[in-house]
Design an enzyme around this catalytic site. Structure first.
Site, PDB file in Angstrom:
ATOM      1  N   HIS A 245       0.832  -1.215   0.000  1.00 38.55           N
ATOM      2  CA  HIS A 245       0.000   0.000   0.000  1.00 38.55           C
ATOM      3  C   HIS A 245       0.868   1.269   0.000  1.00 38.55           C
ATOM      4  CE1 HIS A 245      -3.488  -2.494   0.777  1.00 38.55           C
ATOM      5  NE2 HIS A 245      -3.010  -2.911   1.936  1.00 38.55           N
TER       6      HIS A 245
HETATM    7  C1  BDR Z   1      -3.867   1.421   4.539  1.00 41.24           C
HETATM    8  O1  BDR Z   1      -4.335   1.125   5.852  1.00 41.24           O
HETATM    9  C2  BDR Z   1      -3.242   0.964   6.741  1.00 41.24           C
HETATM   10  O2  BDR Z   1      -3.427  -0.171   7.530  1.00 41.24           O
HETATM   11  C3  BDR Z   1      -2.017   0.830   5.881  1.00 41.24           C
HETATM   12  O3  BDR Z   1      -0.890   1.389   6.529  1.00 41.24           O
HETATM   13  C4  BDR Z   1      -2.361   1.568   4.628  1.00 41.24           C
HETATM   14  O4  BDR Z   1      -2.014   2.927   4.709  1.00 41.24           O
HETATM   15  C5  BDR Z   1      -4.337   0.327   3.600  1.00 41.24           C
HETATM   16  O5  BDR Z   1      -5.727   0.306   3.515  1.00 41.24           O
END
Ligand code: BDR
Ligand code: CA
Length: 321
Positions: A245
């Site tokens: 992500h």
């Molecule tokens: C996002 O949610 C968080 O848990 C991660 O760091 C990322 O930014 C993914 O949906």
């Protein structure tokens, strides 16, 4: 090789395992210069995230980058605890980072962001990889912010992909939809790096091993922190690996990865209290006509990435000390 003119970046984050990869990427990338970090509630309490940012930066040889504590809770609600089952009790899996002794600056994240936007007028890029509360606060503090900033690149939302905290909602947007709606509506060029691309690009055991074997102490710690995160993803992908992500948003902001399809379209955020709360509603109706221009649209929605992301991340992260 160092870029002759690395552009300044402010990172807003909730570290967090994948936030740490984004942080490391922005420290290591020769194309950018990390000039400030703000933290926000999310994967952990905001103070824990700030301590992690301070400790990671020191480990990565960037202890001079200011870290500011931001919002403790969403604009319209309470913080109900982090995501310990994904990121560990303290946002670093089961790893205890070396204590840096560094402390956050005496300003809020929103204040730091506004200061940096003035200092680097027209140049500053914002990379936001947590809930968007600090950015909405900064917009309230300085309504001219969209004209001072070069671009916002955020990890959040889902255009065509299912959500990860509800059938349609991604976590960063869903944790504070009111703030996200303000940030998407502000008149600045914005790139949305959502689940459409972050879930389709994974980090595998071979990449984790490459970090561990590289001789970089920071990369070794990142590999260790990923161990816990890989376990969480077994239920998602059916094997030990992870989604990419936050580091993907960092790599796109720095230009290391260029999306092959990212139409500029209108995006709205559902901030009602129905089943769609937190959904990013992207006007993709032109998809069968090659996405004709939409007047006044300013959000590029990353839908496809050509280059494999994980080997690029390994290349950059293993240059850290
Ligand atoms: C996002 O949610 C968080 O848990 C991660 O760091 C990322 O930014 C993914 O949906
Ligand atoms: Ca994050």
């Amino acid at each position: 090789m160092n870029s002759p003119n690395p552009h300044p970046i402010y990172l807003d984050c909730d570290p967090g395992v994948d936030d740490s990869l984004a942080l490391g990427y922005l420290v290591a990338s020769p194309a950018v210069r990390l000039v400030g970090v703000g933290t926000v509630f999310g994967n952990t309490a905001v103070e824990t995230g700030a301590k992690n940012a301070c400790d990671w930066l020191a480990l990565m040889g960037a202890g001079d980058v200011p870290v500011a504590i931001g919002a403790k809770k969403p604009s319209n609600g309470e913080f109900h605890g982090g995501a310990a089952w994904i990121h560990g009790d303290h946002g670093t899996g089961t790893v205890t980072l070396p204590e840096s002794g560094s402390t956050p600056v005496d300003r809020s994240a929103a204040e730091l962001l506004v200061d940096l936007a003035h200092r680097h007028e027209g140049e500053l890029q914002i990379v936001a990889v947590g809930p968007l509360t600090n950015l909405a606060e900064a917009l309230a503090l300085e309504p001219r912010l969209p004209r001072l900033v070069r671009r916002v690149t955020l990890m959040g939302g889902a255009a065509l992909h299912p959500g990860n905290i509800s059938p349609v909602t991604e976590a960063n947007v869903g944790k504070d939809p009111e703030s996200a709606r303000i940030v998407f509506a502000a008149d600045w060029p914005l790139t949305m790096v959502g689940l459409d691309v972050t879930m389709r690009n994974t980090f595998e055991e071979e990449h984790r091993e490459a970090l561990r074997a590289s001789g970089s102490r920071s990369a070794h710690h990142l590999a260790d922190v990923l161990d816990f995160y890989f376990d969480f993803h077994i239920d998602v992908y059916g094997r030990r690996c992870s989604a990419l992500h936050d580091p993907l948003a960092a790599a796109i902001a720095a230009g290391g990865i260029v999306p092959t399809l990212a139409p500029t379209v209108a995006v709205d955020v559902d901030d009602t209290f129905g089943p769609g709360r937190g959904q990013t509603i992207c006007a993709l109706g032109g998809m069968h006509r090659g996405f004709p221009a939409q007047e006044d649209a300013h959000c590029s929605v990353a839908l496809e990435i050509g280059t494999p992301v994980a080997p690029h991340l390994v290349d950059v992260l293993t240059t850290l000390p």
